[in-house]
Design a protein around this motif. Structure first.
Motif, short mmCIF file in Angstrom:
data_model
loop_
_atom_site.label_atom_id
_atom_site.label_comp_id
_atom_site.label_asym_id
_atom_site.label_seq_id
_atom_site.Cartn_x
_atom_site.Cartn_y
_atom_site.Cartn_z
N LEU A 24 -56.92 65.53 30.27
CA LEU A 24 -56.48 64.14 30.16
C LEU A 24 -57.15 63.44 28.98
O LEU A 24 -56.50 62.71 28.23
CB LEU A 24 -56.82 63.39 31.46
CG LEU A 24 -56.59 61.88 31.44
CD1 LEU A 24 -55.11 61.55 31.25
CD2 LEU A 24 -57.12 61.24 32.73
N LEU A 25 -58.44 63.68 28.79
CA LEU A 25 -59.16 63.03 27.70
C LEU A 25 -58.67 63.52 26.34
O LEU A 25 -58.53 62.74 25.40
CB LEU A 25 -60.66 63.29 27.84
CG LEU A 25 -61.34 62.57 29.01
CD1 LEU A 25 -62.77 63.08 29.20
CD2 LEU A 25 -61.35 61.06 28.77
N ARG A 26 -58.41 64.81 26.22
CA ARG A 26 -57.87 65.34 24.96
C ARG A 26 -56.52 64.72 24.65
O ARG A 26 -56.23 64.32 23.52
CB ARG A 26 -57.75 66.86 25.03
CG ARG A 26 -59.06 67.59 24.80
CD ARG A 26 -58.86 69.09 24.85
NE ARG A 26 -60.07 69.80 24.43
CZ ARG A 26 -60.22 71.11 24.51
NH1 ARG A 26 -59.23 71.87 24.99
NH2 ARG A 26 -61.34 71.68 24.10
N GLY A 65 -68.60 58.18 9.14
CA GLY A 65 -67.35 58.87 9.39
C GLY A 65 -66.59 58.27 10.55
O GLY A 65 -66.97 57.24 11.10
N VAL A 66 -65.49 58.93 10.90
CA VAL A 66 -64.60 58.46 11.95
C VAL A 66 -64.82 59.27 13.22
O VAL A 66 -64.76 60.50 13.20
CB VAL A 66 -63.12 58.57 11.51
CG1 VAL A 66 -62.19 58.19 12.65
CG2 VAL A 66 -62.87 57.69 10.29
N PHE A 67 -65.09 58.57 14.32
CA PHE A 67 -65.28 59.21 15.61
C PHE A 67 -64.35 58.55 16.63
O PHE A 67 -64.29 57.33 16.72
CB PHE A 67 -66.72 59.07 16.10
CG PHE A 67 -67.73 59.76 15.23
CD1 PHE A 67 -68.09 61.08 15.50
CD2 PHE A 67 -68.31 59.11 14.16
CE1 PHE A 67 -69.02 61.72 14.68
CE2 PHE A 67 -69.23 59.74 13.35
CZ PHE A 67 -69.59 61.06 13.61
N HIS A 68 -63.64 59.36 17.40
CA HIS A 68 -62.80 58.85 18.48
C HIS A 68 -63.52 59.12 19.80
O HIS A 68 -64.12 60.18 20.00
CB HIS A 68 -61.44 59.53 18.49
CG HIS A 68 -60.60 59.20 17.29
ND1 HIS A 68 -59.70 58.16 17.27
CD2 HIS A 68 -60.55 59.75 16.05
CE1 HIS A 68 -59.12 58.09 16.09
NE2 HIS A 68 -59.61 59.05 15.33
N LEU A 69 -63.41 58.17 20.72
CA LEU A 69 -64.10 58.29 22.00
C LEU A 69 -63.14 57.89 23.11
O LEU A 69 -62.46 56.87 23.03
CB LEU A 69 -65.34 57.38 22.03
CG LEU A 69 -66.28 57.52 23.22
CD1 LEU A 69 -66.91 58.92 23.25
CD2 LEU A 69 -67.39 56.46 23.14
N ALA A 70 -63.07 58.72 24.16
CA ALA A 70 -62.24 58.44 25.33
C ALA A 70 -63.09 58.61 26.58
O ALA A 70 -64.05 59.38 26.60
CB ALA A 70 -61.02 59.36 25.38
N VAL A 71 -62.71 57.91 27.64
CA VAL A 71 -63.44 58.00 28.90
C VAL A 71 -62.41 58.02 30.03
O VAL A 71 -61.32 57.45 29.91
CB VAL A 71 -64.41 56.81 29.08
CG1 VAL A 71 -63.65 55.49 29.14
CG2 VAL A 71 -65.29 56.98 30.31
N ALA A 72 -62.74 58.69 31.11
CA ALA A 72 -61.86 58.77 32.27
C ALA A 72 -62.62 58.31 33.51
O ALA A 72 -63.86 58.27 33.51
CB ALA A 72 -61.34 60.20 32.45
#
Length: 365
Positions: A244-246, A222-229
């Motif tokens: 901010l991450l959202r 599947g599709v996973f999005h990942l963000a980091v701060a």
């Protein structure tokens, strides 16, 4: 759900006693001193509170606490008895080793604050995990688009994360198919806080994100999005960082189609464009000129995106696109002929870049 049961327990004890109650995870040293072997059946008091152990995880005891002031000995005995019976039932669920109750408590509080657009609130004392949120920590946000696939469990994701991170981590479930991952800053520095490490922190965060996303993609379809701060002290900065991450993932889905790792420091201009009201965006597109045919041409669009990514360097762009330098110059000249914009000049490049961003965000509305 266990989270709801623990909250129901807290509310019932509060109604029974008329006193403030809460659920808290104690540190290892305090856990060991208060809940010694052979003393488990005796009431435990600390800082004018009755503490009843729910379960132990990694040397830390999670307790339900009740303020003692004004309680009679009989009320204390009844409260202790009721809470201990609940602890027996909770331990039978089998989630105690993972700390899921405390994690979901924090996640529920975070969601509540963010729904009210409160992004500068300190975590209150009645949040069980507060004691573990004072050190420098790196926040990651993982979001899944897998609508029809089975939901990933807290236990399975925690197991996967522990195989990737060598340092201690916290996993906080937020919305459905959305998880906050908190890792100690030593993940990047190895405990070394030299100033020259700060210059590479963005690169290290990006590399860590890439490795983590590859691991998740290898385990689940599947599709996973990942963000980091950047690193924060969660006890005071967690709500703002999650907000901010959202926003970063929302912007990434709009402006970085086909990419699944999104970094807030790479989306400053996109954040500005997204904040422009829809009506004003359409007005700006009309005032700038008609770039529709250009932006609908996939080859030209890729050429422009790569050109801007390479800081308008012709040689580097040609290498990245695997084309001859003269081929690239031909395409740039064609863009100038069709639009009048020479993207090799800063002012025209800025206008074209802005137009591309406006086009991306506006055509989706």
């Amino acid at each position: 759900m266990v989270t709801m049961d623990s909250e129901v327990l807290r509310q019932k004890l509060e109604q029974l006693t008329g006193k403030r109650t809460g659920i808290k995870q104690l540190g290892r040293q305090l856990s060991a001193s208060l809940f010694r072997i052979g003393k488990q059946d005796e009431p435990v008091f600390y800082e004018d509170k009755l503490l009843v152990p729910l379960y132990e995880s990694d040397g830390r005891v999670t307790v339900v606490w009740v303020e003692m002031e004004g309680l009679t000995p009989l009320e204390v005995q009844l409260t202790d008895y009721a809470a201990r019976n609940f602890a027996i039932a909770l331990q039978a669920t089998g989630v105690k080793e993972e700390g899921e109750v405390e994690a979901r408590q924090l996640g529920s509080w975070l969601n509540s604050q963010l729904e009210q657009e409160k992004d500068d609130i300190e975590i209150p004392d009645d949040i069980a995990l507060k004691g573990r949120l004072f050190g420098d920590t790196i926040p990651f946000l993982l979001s899944s688009e897998n609508v029809h696939s089975p939901q990933i469990t807290y236990r399975s994701l925690m197991k996967l994360l522990r195989s990737y991170f060598e340092k201690e981590i916290l996993l906080i479930p937020l919305l459905e198919k959305e998880w906050l991952i908190l890792a100690r800053k030593e993940l990047l520095t190895g405990g070394d806080d030299k100033e020259d490490e700060e210059d590479n922190e963005d690169d290290l965060l990006a590399q860590t994100c890439m490795g983590l996303h590859e691991l998740i993609a290898s385990e689940w379809v599947g599709v996973f999005h990942l963000a980091v701060a950047p690193a924060i002290v969660p006890v005071k900065g967690l709500t703002g960082s999650v907000a901010l991450l959202r926003e970063t993932i929302v912007l990434g889905r709009i402006f970085q189609v086909g990419e699944y790792i999104h970094l807030p420091w790479e989306l400053h201009l996109e954040r500005l464009v997204n904040s422009i009201p829809v009506v004003r965006r359409r007005q700006l597109l009309g005032q700038i000129g008609d770039y529709t045919s250009l932006l609908a041409d996939k080859e030209m669009l890729l050429t422009l995106e790569t050109f801007f990514e390479m800081d308008c360097n012709v040689s580097e762009t040609a290498k990245k696109l695997y084309i001859h330098r003269n081929t690239l110059l031909y395409r740039l000249d064609k863009i100038k002929q069709e639009t009048g914009a020479d993207v090799r000049s800063f002012s025209d490049a800025a206008i074209v870049k802005l137009t591309m961003l406006l086009y991306k965000v506006t055509k989706r509305k």
